[in-house]
Design a protein around this motif. Sequence first.
Motif, PDB file in Angstrom:
ATOM      1  N   UNK A   1      34.673  10.706 -75.769  1.00  0.00           N
ATOM      2  CA  UNK A   1      33.353  10.223 -75.385  1.00  0.00           C
ATOM      3  C   UNK A   1      33.215  10.223 -73.866  1.00  0.00           C
ATOM      4  N   UNK A   2      34.266   9.749 -73.211  1.00  0.00           N
ATOM      5  CA  UNK A   2      34.235   9.644 -71.749  1.00  0.00           C
ATOM      6  C   UNK A   2      34.010  11.008 -71.121  1.00  0.00           C
ATOM      7  N   UNK A   3      34.723  12.011 -71.596  1.00  0.00           N
ATOM      8  CA  UNK A   3      34.591  13.357 -71.032  1.00  0.00           C
ATOM      9  C   UNK A   3      33.178  13.889 -71.253  1.00  0.00           C
ATOM     10  N   UNK A   4      32.676  13.730 -72.471  1.00  0.00           N
ATOM     11  CA  UNK A   4      31.334  14.236 -72.748  1.00  0.00           C
ATOM     12  C   UNK A   4      30.287  13.506 -71.906  1.00  0.00           C
ATOM     13  N   UNK A   5      30.457  12.204 -71.777  1.00  0.00           N
ATOM     14  CA  UNK A   5      29.491  11.424 -70.989  1.00  0.00           C
ATOM     15  C   UNK A   5      29.544  11.822 -69.516  1.00  0.00           C
ATOM     16  N   UNK A   6      30.740  12.019 -69.003  1.00  0.00           N
ATOM     17  CA  UNK A   6      30.876  12.385 -67.594  1.00  0.00           C
ATOM     18  C   UNK A   6      30.277  13.768 -67.347  1.00  0.00           C
ATOM     19  N   UNK A   7      30.497  14.688 -68.279  1.00  0.00           N
ATOM     20  CA  UNK A   7      29.904  16.017 -68.111  1.00  0.00           C
ATOM     21  C   UNK A   7      28.373  15.927 -68.192  1.00  0.00           C
TER      22      UNK A   7
ATOM     23  N   UNK B   1      41.771  12.988 -64.596  1.00  0.00           N
ATOM     24  CA  UNK B   1      41.467  11.681 -64.011  1.00  0.00           C
ATOM     25  C   UNK B   1      40.763  10.802 -65.035  1.00  0.00           C
ATOM     26  N   UNK B   2      39.826  11.399 -65.758  1.00  0.00           N
ATOM     27  CA  UNK B   2      39.075  10.656 -66.779  1.00  0.00           C
ATOM     28  C   UNK B   2      40.012  10.207 -67.900  1.00  0.00           C
ATOM     29  N   UNK B   3      40.808  11.151 -68.389  1.00  0.00           N
ATOM     30  CA  UNK B   3      41.737  10.844 -69.474  1.00  0.00           C
ATOM     31  C   UNK B   3      42.724   9.763 -69.048  1.00  0.00           C
TER      32      UNK B   3
ATOM     33  N   UNK C   1      45.366  23.206 -66.246  1.00  0.00           N
ATOM     34  CA  UNK C   1      43.956  23.546 -66.470  1.00  0.00           C
ATOM     35  C   UNK C   1      43.054  22.336 -66.269  1.00  0.00           C
ATOM     36  N   UNK C   2      43.543  21.181 -66.724  1.00  0.00           N
ATOM     37  CA  UNK C   2      42.726  19.973 -66.662  1.00  0.00           C
ATOM     38  C   UNK C   2      42.681  19.371 -65.265  1.00  0.00           C
ATOM     39  N   UNK C   3      43.589  19.805 -64.393  1.00  0.00           N
ATOM     40  CA  UNK C   3      43.588  19.252 -63.031  1.00  0.00           C
ATOM     41  C   UNK C   3      43.001  20.219 -62.004  1.00  0.00           C
ATOM     42  N   UNK C   4      43.192  21.510 -62.220  1.00  0.00           N
ATOM     43  CA  UNK C   4      42.705  22.449 -61.200  1.00  0.00           C
ATOM     44  C   UNK C   4      41.207  22.725 -61.331  1.00  0.00           C
ATOM     45  N   UNK C   5      40.666  22.599 -62.540  1.00  0.00           N
ATOM     46  CA  UNK C   5      39.222  22.716 -62.691  1.00  0.00           C
ATOM     47  C   UNK C   5      38.565  21.367 -62.430  1.00  0.00           C
ATOM     48  N   UNK C   6      37.501  21.363 -61.658  1.00  0.00           N
ATOM     49  CA  UNK C   6      36.804  20.099 -61.402  1.00  0.00           C
ATOM     50  C   UNK C   6      35.760  19.851 -62.494  1.00  0.00           C
ATOM     51  N   UNK C   7      35.290  18.616 -62.522  1.00  0.00           N
ATOM     52  CA  UNK C   7      34.207  18.259 -63.437  1.00  0.00           C
ATOM     53  C   UNK C   7      33.002  19.157 -63.170  1.00  0.00           C
TER      54      UNK C   7
ATOM     55  N   UNK D   1      37.800  19.943 -82.386  1.00  0.00           N
ATOM     56  CA  UNK D   1      37.446  20.149 -80.979  1.00  0.00           C
ATOM     57  C   UNK D   1      38.118  19.106 -80.080  1.00  0.00           C
ATOM     58  N   UNK D   2      38.571  19.569 -78.946  1.00  0.00           N
ATOM     59  CA  UNK D   2      39.285  18.708 -77.993  1.00  0.00           C
ATOM     60  C   UNK D   2      38.436  17.536 -77.508  1.00  0.00           C
ATOM     61  N   UNK D   3      37.140  17.731 -77.385  1.00  0.00           N
ATOM     62  CA  UNK D   3      36.281  16.620 -76.948  1.00  0.00           C
ATOM     63  C   UNK D   3      35.355  16.136 -78.072  1.00  0.00           C
ATOM     64  N   UNK D   4      35.703  16.510 -79.316  1.00  0.00           N
ATOM     65  CA  UNK D   4      35.074  15.876 -80.465  1.00  0.00           C
ATOM     66  C   UNK D   4      33.737  16.429 -80.928  1.00  0.00           C
ATOM     67  N   UNK D   5      33.368  17.635 -80.498  1.00  0.00           N
ATOM     68  CA  UNK D   5      32.104  18.188 -80.998  1.00  0.00           C
ATOM     69  C   UNK D   5      32.265  18.675 -82.425  1.00  0.00           C
TER      70      UNK D   5
END
Lengths: 144, 144
Positions: free
Chosen positions: A8-14, A78-80, A121-127, B92-96
């Motif tokens: 949820x956090x990742x989707x909300x932040x995106x 960071x989010x995770x 992958x999760x650290x080098x790509x930014x939000x 899905x990794x972010x739950x979609x």
Amino acid sequence: MLSNQSKYAIRAVLYLAIHSDVKNKIGTKEIAEKIDIPAPFLAKTLQSLSKAKLIHSIKGPNGGFYLNKEDQKKNLLDIIECIDGLRKFNECFIGLPRCSDENPCAIHHVVKPFKESLIKELTTNTIEDFAKETQKGKSFIFLK
Amino acid sequence: MLSNQSKYAIRAVLYLAIHSDVKNKIGTKEIAEKIDIPAPFLAKTLQSLSKAKLIHSIKGPNGGFYLNKEDQKKNLLDIIECIDGLRKFNECFIGLPRCSDENPCAIHHVVKPFKESLIKELTTNTIEDFAKETQKGKSFIFLK
DNA sequence: ATATAAAAAGACATTTTTATCTTTATATTT
DNA sequence: AAATATAAAGATAAAAATGTCTTTTTATAT
């Protein structure tokens, strides 16, 4: 893999990365509806992110959550880390307390490369990077 | 990533792969002690594996659990599937709900390759393969 | 046959995760 | 200054995962 809360956090932040900035704050209700997750749980989640300064918020009328320029440069790990912690990523795949390169569990060498590349992958790509792909219509953060 | 129960299952099965056969059955107490996990929970777990014929068991005096030749040729994803199901690996990794190659979530392309290679590693190597590495002293299934 | 040792099955307890609801604090607008 | 909208905080509830205990079944040994 991730907890629901992290997802949820990742989707909300995106969502915030795409739709918010300092001039356009967004409330929990809108976010929850748009990405289709329970609003009260999301509120809790955003509060945690806000406390950790990964996102920002303003109370009161016209208040809400938003990402500033710095926030956009953060990454998904960071989010995770804020929500689930990193234990999940660091700990042994089959639960051995002291699994390491020197004392590897039976599947250590099979799993290690994936963990490492995934973290990379999760650290080098930014939000912002992920948000841009979604803005281009190449990916999604909601799918009914 | 995996549930505790799946982790226990994998460690127990590898223990059985190394120490058991049709002539040498092993009880839950011994396994639980040796790999340092709660015995009653392990019993439940082994019952599920046994029901699914991934391992075998005999009741009564001198009874216990063991792997036969066929069981040794199974792979770790079989074990995980029996205990946790494969949802975790497929979802899905972010739950979609409908994330796919055609309609990818924001991080689909970043995560997909790892999932696929991990599944490949967990299916192409047999339980026997992992057990052999441990028997050679190159890896461990318990570490205090 | 009987006793015994072990798995199988089922009931129960605890902890963690997920989710909701209520109250409080605080910015903004009027 | 007062009213209002929103986040923050805290209390509560429900569900899932984890762990334990008790009873039943069954194969083996005596």
